[in-house]
Design a protein around this motif. Structure first.
Motif, PDB file in Angstrom:
ATOM      1  N   LEU A 131      10.174 -21.322   1.736  1.00 11.66           N
ATOM      2  CA  LEU A 131      11.372 -21.637   2.508  1.00 11.66           C
ATOM      3  C   LEU A 131      11.059 -22.130   3.923  1.00 11.66           C
ATOM      4  CD1 LEU A 131      13.534 -18.524   1.508  1.00 11.66           C
ATOM      5  CD2 LEU A 131      13.771 -20.876   0.664  1.00 11.66           C
ATOM      6  N   GLY A 132       9.809 -22.054   4.332  1.00 10.91           N
ATOM      7  CA  GLY A 132       9.438 -22.471   5.680  1.00 10.91           C
ATOM      8  C   GLY A 132       9.962 -21.542   6.762  1.00 10.91           C
ATOM      9  N   ILE A 133      10.038 -20.246   6.448  1.00 10.53           N
ATOM     10  CA  ILE A 133      10.645 -19.283   7.373  1.00 10.53           C
ATOM     11  C   ILE A 133       9.614 -18.617   8.289  1.00 10.53           C
ATOM     12  CG2 ILE A 133      11.815 -17.022   7.422  1.00 10.53           C
ATOM     13  CD1 ILE A 133      13.491 -17.948   5.092  1.00 10.53           C
ATOM     14  N   HIS A 134       8.373 -18.501   7.839  1.00 14.23           N
ATOM     15  CA  HIS A 134       7.371 -17.845   8.677  1.00 14.23           C
ATOM     16  C   HIS A 134       7.220 -18.595  10.003  1.00 14.23           C
ATOM     17  CE1 HIS A 134       6.375 -15.201   5.467  1.00 14.23           C
ATOM     18  NE2 HIS A 134       5.732 -16.093   4.728  1.00 14.23           N
ATOM     19  N   ARG A 135       7.139 -17.844  11.080  1.00 12.11           N
ATOM     20  CA  ARG A 135       6.988 -18.433  12.410  1.00 12.11           C
ATOM     21  C   ARG A 135       5.710 -17.906  13.056  1.00 12.11           C
ATOM     22  NH1 ARG A 135       9.745 -21.417  10.509  1.00 12.11           N
ATOM     23  NH2 ARG A 135      11.917 -21.967  10.901  1.00 12.11           N
ATOM     24  N   PHE A 136       4.778 -18.790  13.314  1.00  8.83           N
ATOM     25  CA  PHE A 136       3.526 -18.405  13.940  1.00  8.83           C
ATOM     26  C   PHE A 136       3.747 -18.196  15.437  1.00  8.83           C
ATOM     27  CE2 PHE A 136       2.470 -20.602  10.075  1.00  8.83           C
ATOM     28  CZ  PHE A 136       1.420 -19.866   9.543  1.00  8.83           C
ATOM     29  N   ALA A 172       5.324  -8.488  -1.055  1.00  9.34           N
ATOM     30  CA  ALA A 172       4.618  -9.592  -1.705  1.00  9.34           C
ATOM     31  C   ALA A 172       5.540 -10.787  -1.928  1.00  9.34           C
ATOM     32  CB  ALA A 172       4.035  -9.120  -3.037  1.00  9.34           C
ATOM     33  N   ILE A 173       6.776 -10.517  -2.326  1.00 10.75           N
ATOM     34  CA  ILE A 173       7.749 -11.604  -2.512  1.00 10.75           C
ATOM     35  C   ILE A 173       8.019 -12.298  -1.184  1.00 10.75           C
ATOM     36  CG2 ILE A 173      10.164 -12.112  -3.056  1.00 10.75           C
ATOM     37  CD1 ILE A 173      10.001  -9.815  -5.129  1.00 10.75           C
ATOM     38  N   GLY A 174       8.217 -11.514  -0.137  1.00 10.91           N
ATOM     39  CA  GLY A 174       8.563 -12.081   1.160  1.00 10.91           C
ATOM     40  C   GLY A 174       7.500 -13.008   1.709  1.00 10.91           C
ATOM     41  N   TRP A 175       6.231 -12.615   1.535  1.00  5.47           N
ATOM     42  CA  TRP A 175       5.167 -13.473   2.073  1.00  5.47           C
ATOM     43  C   TRP A 175       5.142 -14.816   1.351  1.00  5.47           C
ATOM     44  CZ3 TRP A 175       3.102 -13.727   6.483  1.00  5.47           C
ATOM     45  CH2 TRP A 175       1.966 -14.515   6.699  1.00  5.47           C
ATOM     46  N   ALA A 176       5.263 -14.796   0.012  1.00  6.12           N
ATOM     47  CA  ALA A 176       5.262 -16.047  -0.744  1.00  6.12           C
ATOM     48  C   ALA A 176       6.539 -16.849  -0.485  1.00  6.12           C
ATOM     49  CB  ALA A 176       5.118 -15.740  -2.234  1.00  6.12           C
ATOM     50  N   GLU A 177       7.685 -16.176  -0.516  1.00  8.24           N
ATOM     51  CA  GLU A 177       8.958 -16.861  -0.337  1.00  8.24           C
ATOM     52  C   GLU A 177       9.081 -17.468   1.053  1.00  8.24           C
ATOM     53  OE1 GLU A 177      13.335 -15.887  -2.031  1.00  8.24           O
ATOM     54  OE2 GLU A 177      12.508 -14.390  -0.662  1.00  8.24           O
ATOM     55  N   GLY A 178       8.500 -16.792   2.042  1.00  9.72           N
ATOM     56  CA  GLY A 178       8.552 -17.321   3.403  1.00  9.72           C
ATOM     57  C   GLY A 178       7.876 -18.672   3.527  1.00  9.72           C
ATOM     58  N   GLY A 212       0.797  -1.210   0.000  1.00  6.89           N
ATOM     59  CA  GLY A 212       0.000   0.000   0.000  1.00  6.89           C
ATOM     60  C   GLY A 212       0.832   1.263   0.000  1.00  6.89           C
ATOM     61  N   LYS A 213       0.463   2.187   0.880  1.00  9.28           N
ATOM     62  CA  LYS A 213       1.162   3.464   0.983  1.00  9.28           C
ATOM     63  C   LYS A 213       2.323   3.420   1.976  1.00  9.28           C
ATOM     64  CE  LYS A 213      -2.809   6.365  -0.321  1.00  9.28           C
ATOM     65  NZ  LYS A 213      -3.649   7.535   0.040  1.00  9.28           N
ATOM     66  N   SER A 214       2.553   2.261   2.580  1.00 10.87           N
ATOM     67  CA  SER A 214       3.697   2.119   3.478  1.00 10.87           C
ATOM     68  C   SER A 214       4.989   1.954   2.676  1.00 10.87           C
ATOM     69  CB  SER A 214       3.521   0.923   4.413  1.00 10.87           C
ATOM     70  OG  SER A 214       2.565   1.192   5.427  1.00 10.87           O
ATOM     71  N   GLU A 215       6.080   2.284   3.326  1.00 10.25           N
ATOM     72  CA  GLU A 215       7.395   2.165   2.697  1.00 10.25           C
ATOM     73  C   GLU A 215       7.780   0.701   2.500  1.00 10.25           C
ATOM     74  OE1 GLU A 215      12.012   3.653   3.567  1.00 10.25           O
ATOM     75  OE2 GLU A 215      10.462   3.879   5.099  1.00 10.25           O
ATOM     76  N   THR A 216       8.601   0.450   1.487  1.00 14.26           N
ATOM     77  CA  THR A 216       9.203  -0.864   1.267  1.00 14.26           C
ATOM     78  C   THR A 216      10.701  -0.725   1.518  1.00 14.26           C
ATOM     79  OG1 THR A 216       7.539  -1.341  -0.430  1.00 14.26           O
ATOM     80  CG2 THR A 216       9.467  -2.788  -0.350  1.00 14.26           C
ATOM     81  N   PRO A 217      11.128  -0.791   2.769  1.00 14.50           N
ATOM     82  CA  PRO A 217      12.561  -0.603   3.043  1.00 14.50           C
ATOM     83  C   PRO A 217      13.385  -1.741   2.469  1.00 14.50           C
ATOM     84  CG  PRO A 217      11.405  -1.293   5.029  1.00 14.50           C
ATOM     85  CD  PRO A 217      10.350  -1.027   4.001  1.00 14.50           C
ATOM     86  N   GLN A 218      14.542  -1.406   1.959  1.00  9.70           N
ATOM     87  CA  GLN A 218      15.460  -2.407   1.429  1.00  9.70           C
ATOM     88  C   GLN A 218      16.318  -2.952   2.584  1.00  9.70           C
ATOM     89  OE1 GLN A 218      15.070  -2.904  -2.191  1.00  9.70           O
ATOM     90  NE2 GLN A 218      13.338  -1.671  -1.449  1.00  9.70           N
ATOM     91  N   GLY A 219      16.766  -4.164   2.453  1.00  3.85           N
ATOM     92  CA  GLY A 219      17.656  -4.724   3.462  1.00  3.85           C
ATOM     93  C   GLY A 219      16.959  -5.240   4.699  1.00  3.85           C
ATOM     94  N   ARG A 220      15.631  -5.339   4.669  1.00  2.00           N
ATOM     95  CA  ARG A 220      14.896  -5.913   5.791  1.00  2.00           C
ATOM     96  C   ARG A 220      14.212  -7.196   5.353  1.00  2.00           C
ATOM     97  NH1 ARG A 220      11.913  -1.593   9.728  1.00  2.00           N
ATOM     98  NH2 ARG A 220      11.221  -3.618  10.534  1.00  2.00           N
ATOM     99  N   SER A 221      13.902  -8.052   6.307  1.00  2.00           N
ATOM    100  CA  SER A 221      13.163  -9.277   5.996  1.00  2.00           C
ATOM    101  C   SER A 221      11.668  -9.011   6.133  1.00  2.00           C
ATOM    102  CB  SER A 221      13.588 -10.418   6.916  1.00  2.00           C
ATOM    103  OG  SER A 221      13.397 -10.082   8.283  1.00  2.00           O
ATOM    104  N   TYR A 222      10.893  -9.814   5.411  1.00  2.00           N
ATOM    105  CA  TYR A 222       9.451  -9.612   5.320  1.00  2.00           C
ATOM    106  C   TYR A 222       8.701 -10.881   5.731  1.00  2.00           C
ATOM    107  CZ  TYR A 222      10.195  -5.132   3.001  1.00  2.00           C
ATOM    108  OH  TYR A 222      10.564  -3.836   2.723  1.00  2.00           O
ATOM    109  N   TRP A 223       9.183 -11.515   6.788  1.00  2.00           N
ATOM    110  CA  TRP A 223       8.545 -12.736   7.262  1.00  2.00           C
ATOM    111  C   TRP A 223       7.387 -12.399   8.206  1.00  2.00           C
ATOM    112  CZ3 TRP A 223      10.849 -14.481   3.516  1.00  2.00           C
ATOM    113  CH2 TRP A 223      12.236 -14.554   3.366  1.00  2.00           C
ATOM    114  N   LEU A 224       6.583 -13.394   8.501  1.00  2.00           N
ATOM    115  CA  LEU A 224       5.429 -13.198   9.382  1.00  2.00           C
ATOM    116  C   LEU A 224       5.827 -12.532  10.688  1.00  2.00           C
ATOM    117  CD1 LEU A 224       2.542 -13.606  10.418  1.00  2.00           C
ATOM    118  CD2 LEU A 224       3.151 -15.984  10.942  1.00  2.00           C
ATOM    119  N   GLN A 225       6.899 -13.017  11.292  1.00  2.00           N
ATOM    120  CA  GLN A 225       7.305 -12.484  12.597  1.00  2.00           C
ATOM    121  C   GLN A 225       7.685 -11.008  12.509  1.00  2.00           C
ATOM    122  OE1 GLN A 225       8.429 -15.194  11.019  1.00  2.00           O
ATOM    123  NE2 GLN A 225      10.655 -15.471  11.216  1.00  2.00           N
TER     124      GLN A 225
END
Length: 306
Positions: free
Chosen positions: A227-232, A218-224, A74-87
């Motif tokens: 790769l099994g990286i998302h942690r509930f 969007a990439i991070g949510w799918a890639e997570g 959306g209107k939020s920033e997409t910072p580079q160099g950060r991870s986009y996992w659930l946690q």
């Protein structure tokens, strides 16, 4: 990132608000009486607060409606160099809620907004008033969560595509062009109301992903998932006792091709065994697009009753 004042032909006429409390420029809508009981609406993939544009005017008559855009959406920033996992999204949301000092929160959650919102509930159960899940998972320490996720992934076109694209090395490349293929992505996940597809609608959903660097969320949510990286978030026994006593409602569009009701509604029923479930025939995964008036009525009436 969309321009702050963009309204998309006045279909999203809400004043923009921003905070950097989570370490990036996070956008949110904040409508209704400032002293009203807050309703926190959480979007999923690959949408943003625009998803709730028809709900906001209805609920903000009596409540404070707060709609953040997750990092990279959306209107939020997409910072580079950060991870986009659930946690990471849970961390961001918790910082946001604490900064605004929101309490007595009604959670309205769609898609991955469900795991993010339930993560907040696990960490801050005393701040939650109600739980409303609309075509979104409600993971909260259930023992069979992984089995349900795995079973769903075997029959969901979206998750099947994630697995194939990741194995073929094209996931990042395809989702990095999401601004151009937003319609096919949304249709793959499932919405049925084709009459809503206008130039303004397409622009609203495509604009956040104008170039590959803007597609990391969007990439991070799918890639997570690949790769099994998302942690509930795992709630404590005390948090489970607090949350399971809250009023709760599930709304499920039965034409959802991404999240199968048979796999995910039992998560809700196990946590809230006496809570109502509204199943909507002919309504897809993006239920707020397919049946906005029905969703607004169901949510508004439930809040009034509870």
């Amino acid at each position: 990132m969309i321009e702050a004042e963009a309204t998309f032909d006045r279909t999203f006429p809400f004043a923009p608000h921003f905070t950097d409390v989570a370490g990036f420029r996070m956008h949110y809508v904040d409508e209704g009486p400032g002293d009203g009981e807050p309703i926190l609406c959480l979007h999923g993939e690959p949408t943003w607060g625009y998803l709730f544009r028809n709900l906001i005017p209805v609920l903000s008559r009596t409540h404070r409606v707060v709609v953040p855009d997750h990092m990279g959406f959306g209107k939020s920033e997409t910072p580079q160099g950060r991870s986009y996992w659930l946690q990471d999204h849970i961390d961001n949301l918790e910082r946001f809620v604490l900064a605004l000092d929101l309490g007595n929160i009604t959670l309205v959650m769609h898609d991955f907004g469900g795991p993010v919102g339930m993560g907040l509930a696990a960490r801050q159960p005393q701040r939650i008033r109600r739980i409303i899940s609309a075509n979104g998972p409600t993971p909260f320490g259930q023992a069979d969560l992984v089995e349900r996720l795995t079973a769903n992934a075997q029959v969901s076109p979206w998750f099947q595509w994630i697995a194939r694209a990741h194995a073929g090395g094209v996931l990042t490349g395809v989702l990095g062009q999401l601004g151009f293929n937003i319609l096919s992505t949304l249709k793959l996940n499932g919405f049925e109301n084709n009459a809503i597809v206008t130039d303004a609608w397409l622009s609203a959903y495509g604009a956040p992903f104008s170039e590959p660097a803007e597609c990391l969320g969007a990439i991070g949510w799918a890639e997570g998932f690949a790769l099994g990286i998302h942690r509930f978030e795992q709630p404590s026994p005390a948090a489970i006792e607090i949350i399971r006593d809250k009023p709760a409602l599930a709304i499920w569009g039965e034409a959802d091709r991404t999240l199968q009701a048979g796999h995910f509604l039992p998560l809700f029923s196990e946590l809230f065994p006496r809570a109502p479930i509204e199943r909507l025939k002919g309504v897809g995964h993006y239920c707020f697009e397919d049946a906005p008036d029905t969703l607004a009525d169901l949510i508004g009436n439930f809040i009034c009753r509870s």
